[in-house]
Motif scaffolding. Structure first.
Motif, PDB file in Angstrom:
ATOM      1  N   LYS A 280       0.848  -1.201   0.000  1.00  0.00           N
ATOM      2  CA  LYS A 280       0.000   0.000   0.000  1.00  0.00           C
ATOM      3  C   LYS A 280       0.877   1.242   0.000  1.00  0.00           C
ATOM      4  CE  LYS A 280      -3.423  -2.167   2.921  1.00  0.00           C
ATOM      5  NZ  LYS A 280      -4.020  -2.154   4.239  1.00  0.00           N
ATOM      6  N   PRO A 281       0.399   2.330  -0.643  1.00  0.00           N
ATOM      7  CA  PRO A 281       1.121   3.600  -0.542  1.00  0.00           C
ATOM      8  C   PRO A 281       1.104   4.095   0.903  1.00  0.00           C
ATOM      9  CG  PRO A 281      -0.802   3.791  -2.003  1.00  0.00           C
ATOM     10  CD  PRO A 281      -0.777   2.406  -1.472  1.00  0.00           C
TER      11      PRO A 281
ATOM     12  N   TYR B  33      -4.370   3.051   2.685  1.00  0.00           N
ATOM     13  CA  TYR B  33      -2.969   3.443   2.809  1.00  0.00           C
ATOM     14  C   TYR B  33      -2.348   2.772   4.021  1.00  0.00           C
ATOM     15  CZ  TYR B  33      -4.777   7.122  -0.190  1.00  0.00           C
ATOM     16  OH  TYR B  33      -5.394   7.788  -1.210  1.00  0.00           O
TER      17      TYR B  33
ATOM     18  N   ASP C 143      10.466  -0.200  -3.086  1.00  0.00           N
ATOM     19  CA  ASP C 143       9.518   0.219  -4.118  1.00  0.00           C
ATOM     20  C   ASP C 143       8.115   0.489  -3.547  1.00  0.00           C
ATOM     21  OD1 ASP C 143       9.280   1.047  -6.726  1.00  0.00           O
ATOM     22  OD2 ASP C 143       8.456  -0.869  -7.403  1.00  0.00           O
ATOM     23  N   ILE C 144       8.096   1.098  -2.355  1.00  0.00           N
ATOM     24  CA  ILE C 144       6.838   1.492  -1.713  1.00  0.00           C
ATOM     25  C   ILE C 144       6.678   2.996  -1.922  1.00  0.00           C
ATOM     26  CG2 ILE C 144       5.595   1.695   0.473  1.00  0.00           C
ATOM     27  CD1 ILE C 144       7.235  -0.787   1.422  1.00  0.00           C
ATOM     28  N   GLN C 145       5.543   3.387  -2.465  1.00  0.00           N
ATOM     29  CA  GLN C 145       5.301   4.794  -2.773  1.00  0.00           C
ATOM     30  C   GLN C 145       4.883   5.566  -1.518  1.00  0.00           C
ATOM     31  OE1 GLN C 145       2.089   5.514  -5.504  1.00  0.00           O
ATOM     32  NE2 GLN C 145       2.886   7.510  -6.076  1.00  0.00           N
ATOM     33  N   VAL C 146       5.587   6.655  -1.232  1.00  0.00           N
ATOM     34  CA  VAL C 146       5.205   7.562  -0.150  1.00  0.00           C
ATOM     35  C   VAL C 146       4.471   8.729  -0.794  1.00  0.00           C
ATOM     36  CG1 VAL C 146       6.016   9.026   1.742  1.00  0.00           C
ATOM     37  CG2 VAL C 146       7.189   6.870   1.236  1.00  0.00           C
ATOM     38  N   LEU C 147       3.203   8.904  -0.425  1.00  0.00           N
ATOM     39  CA  LEU C 147       2.375   9.935  -1.042  1.00  0.00           C
ATOM     40  C   LEU C 147       2.417  11.255  -0.292  1.00  0.00           C
ATOM     41  CD1 LEU C 147      -0.795   7.813  -1.852  1.00  0.00           C
ATOM     42  CD2 LEU C 147       1.077   8.424  -3.390  1.00  0.00           C
TER      43      LEU C 147
ATOM     44  N   ILE D 278       6.411  13.964  -3.445  1.00  0.00           N
ATOM     45  CA  ILE D 278       5.730  13.703  -2.174  1.00  0.00           C
ATOM     46  C   ILE D 278       5.036  14.986  -1.709  1.00  0.00           C
ATOM     47  CG2 ILE D 278       6.045  13.116   0.266  1.00  0.00           C
ATOM     48  CD1 ILE D 278       8.382  11.325  -0.576  1.00  0.00           C
TER      49      ILE D 278
ATOM     50  N   THR E 239      -1.308  13.963  -6.512  1.00  0.00           N
ATOM     51  CA  THR E 239      -0.319  12.897  -6.743  1.00  0.00           C
ATOM     52  C   THR E 239      -0.693  12.051  -7.942  1.00  0.00           C
ATOM     53  OG1 THR E 239      -1.429  11.358  -5.235  1.00  0.00           O
ATOM     54  CG2 THR E 239       0.366  12.709  -4.330  1.00  0.00           C
TER      55      THR E 239
END
Length: 131
Positions: free
Chosen positions: A3-4, A31, A53-57, A84, A131
């Motif tokens: 999860k982001p 999230y 490879d985890i997206q930080v929003l 971000i 985003t």
């Protein structure tokens, strides 16, 4: 796929727990809500998320913390990860620090302590739209 992430940074555990509870209440399991008690931990966590490879929003960071203040943290993050969304949370930031983060880190919003849950959620929602 992981999860982001929405990352919250504050030196007060009660503030972190409150942020996490309010975000989880609003966004549920959409999230992952991660917590860091200082800027150095936040930077290390960010590096780990990127490696995995985890997206930080979104990052919600306090301004007044021991060691590195929130304005410096958000500027550093912006230099490395400009996409971000950055939100500064403060009870006592000076206007110069806020202006600096707006200019140098594309600050999305500044939220003042004590915050309203509805205001926090609206700020995060509006940030997520970018985003």
């Amino acid at each position: 796929m992981p999860k982001p992430v929405i990352l919250c940074v504050d030196d007060e555990i009660a503030v972190l727990e409150s942020l996490k509870a309010q975000l989880k209440s609003a966004f549920g399991s959409e999230y992952s809500y991660e917590l860091a008690e200082n800027a150095i931990d936040a930077l290390e966590m960010l590096e780990e998320f990127i490696e995995e490879d985890i997206q930080v929003l979104v990052i919600v960071s306090d301004w007044l913390m021991p060691g590195m203040k929130g304005d410096e943290l958000l500027i550093r993050i912006h230099q490395k990860f400009p996409s971000i969304v950055k939100v500064m949370l403060t009870g006592q930031a000076d206007e110069a620090a806020i202006a600096r983060v707006k200019k140098e880190a594309n600050l999305h919003s500044c939220l003042y302590k004590p915050w309203l849950e509805s205001e926090l959620i609206e700020i995060i929602k509006s940030g997520l739209k970018t985003t």
